[in-house]
Scaffold this motif. Structure first.
Motif, mmCIF file in Angstrom:
data_model
loop_
_atom_site.group_PDB
_atom_site.id
_atom_site.type_symbol
_atom_site.label_atom_id
_atom_site.label_comp_id
_atom_site.label_asym_id
_atom_site.label_seq_id
_atom_site.Cartn_x
_atom_site.Cartn_y
_atom_site.Cartn_z
ATOM 1 N N VAL A 77 0.885 -1.159 0.000
ATOM 2 C CA VAL A 77 0.000 0.000 0.000
ATOM 3 C C VAL A 77 0.921 1.206 0.000
ATOM 4 C CG1 VAL A 77 -1.727 1.274 1.331
ATOM 5 C CG2 VAL A 77 -1.827 -1.227 1.214
ATOM 6 N N SER A 78 0.796 2.062 -1.000
ATOM 7 C CA SER A 78 1.761 3.154 -1.164
ATOM 8 C C SER A 78 1.847 4.020 0.091
ATOM 9 C CB SER A 78 1.400 4.011 -2.373
ATOM 10 O OG SER A 78 0.131 4.593 -2.208
ATOM 11 N N GLY A 79 3.084 4.338 0.431
ATOM 12 C CA GLY A 79 3.330 5.186 1.582
ATOM 13 C C GLY A 79 3.273 4.476 2.917
ATOM 14 N N SER A 80 3.271 3.128 2.916
ATOM 15 C CA SER A 80 3.218 2.402 4.190
ATOM 16 C C SER A 80 3.912 1.056 4.049
ATOM 17 C CB SER A 80 1.765 2.193 4.629
ATOM 18 O OG SER A 80 1.146 1.199 3.842
ATOM 19 N N GLU A 81 4.045 0.355 5.174
ATOM 20 C CA GLU A 81 4.640 -0.980 5.159
ATOM 21 C C GLU A 81 3.594 -2.073 4.970
ATOM 22 O OE1 GLU A 81 3.416 -0.282 9.397
ATOM 23 O OE2 GLU A 81 4.319 0.949 7.872
ATOM 24 N N PHE A 82 2.330 -1.694 4.812
ATOM 25 C CA PHE A 82 1.251 -2.662 4.686
ATOM 26 C C PHE A 82 1.150 -3.190 3.255
ATOM 27 C CE2 PHE A 82 0.045 0.202 8.165
ATOM 28 C CZ PHE A 82 -0.004 -0.736 9.195
#
Length: 190
Positions: free
Chosen positions: A87-92
């Motif tokens: 998920v862009s901008g996260s580690e998810f």
């Protein structure tokens, strides 16, 4: 006397006659290469590519740390795309599958361990959307995001994961995918 006309006596007619062989040579090369076609009635819709939905979602379930559900969509819907990634901008991470409905509309289902805000932010790519409503379908509450310039985004909390629906589908198609997602079994890891 000279065999050729002087340059100042050449005109558009002479230029046209010199371009005709060049254009014919280009058409012959394009025809041989098979890169040129003419369709009088306009383009025709091709066959929608299919993916193995079960295999794609099972691969995601095996690879991802969160539960992945496998919705039972209407038989006329064609599963045509799958993607797994951050998920862009996260580690998810997220698992996304897309469908072409019997009406030719496109809908996608993303499942992720990201929060609702992170998931919406990553999918709307900077568009300013806000929660504009809610739908209660098959025991799940779906928050509906969007504005006049974007397609709708439906998000539901499934416990360990969030599900997001988006696309060009009709209200009935969104409801069908939301219901299928709500009642979908979680896939076992293999």
């Amino acid at each position: 006397m000279a065999d050729k006309k002087p340059r100042y006596l050449q005109n558009n007619k002479d230029m046209a006659w010199s371009l005709i062989p060049l254009l014919l040579a280009c058409l012959v090369i394009a025809a041989i290469a098979g890169q040129c076609s003419l369709r009088v009635g306009g383009p025709e819709a091709g066959e929608v590519p299919r993916i193995d939905l079960g295999a794609s979602l099972q691969a995601d379930a095996n690879a991802l740390a969160f539960p992945v559900r496998s919705p039972d969509v209407p038989d006329q819907w064609i599963p045509n795309s799958a993607n797994r990634g951050p998920v862009s901008g996260s580690e998810f991470q997220s698992s996304t599958v897309g469908f072409v409905t019997e009406n030719g509309n496109f809908l996608s289902l993303s499942q992720s361990d990201a929060s609702e805000d992170e998931l919406v932010r990553s999918r709307t790519e900077g568009s300013r959307v806000s929660a504009g409503g809610a739908e209660a379908i098959a025991g799940l509450n779906w928050v509906v995001y969007g504005n006049d310039d974007t397609e709708p985004y439906w998000v539901a909390d499934l416990g360990d994961t969030r599900a997001m629906l988006t696309g060009s589908g009709s209200q009935e198609e969104f409801v069908a995918l939301a219901s299928a997602t709500a009642t979908a079994p979680v896939l076992d890891k293999r």
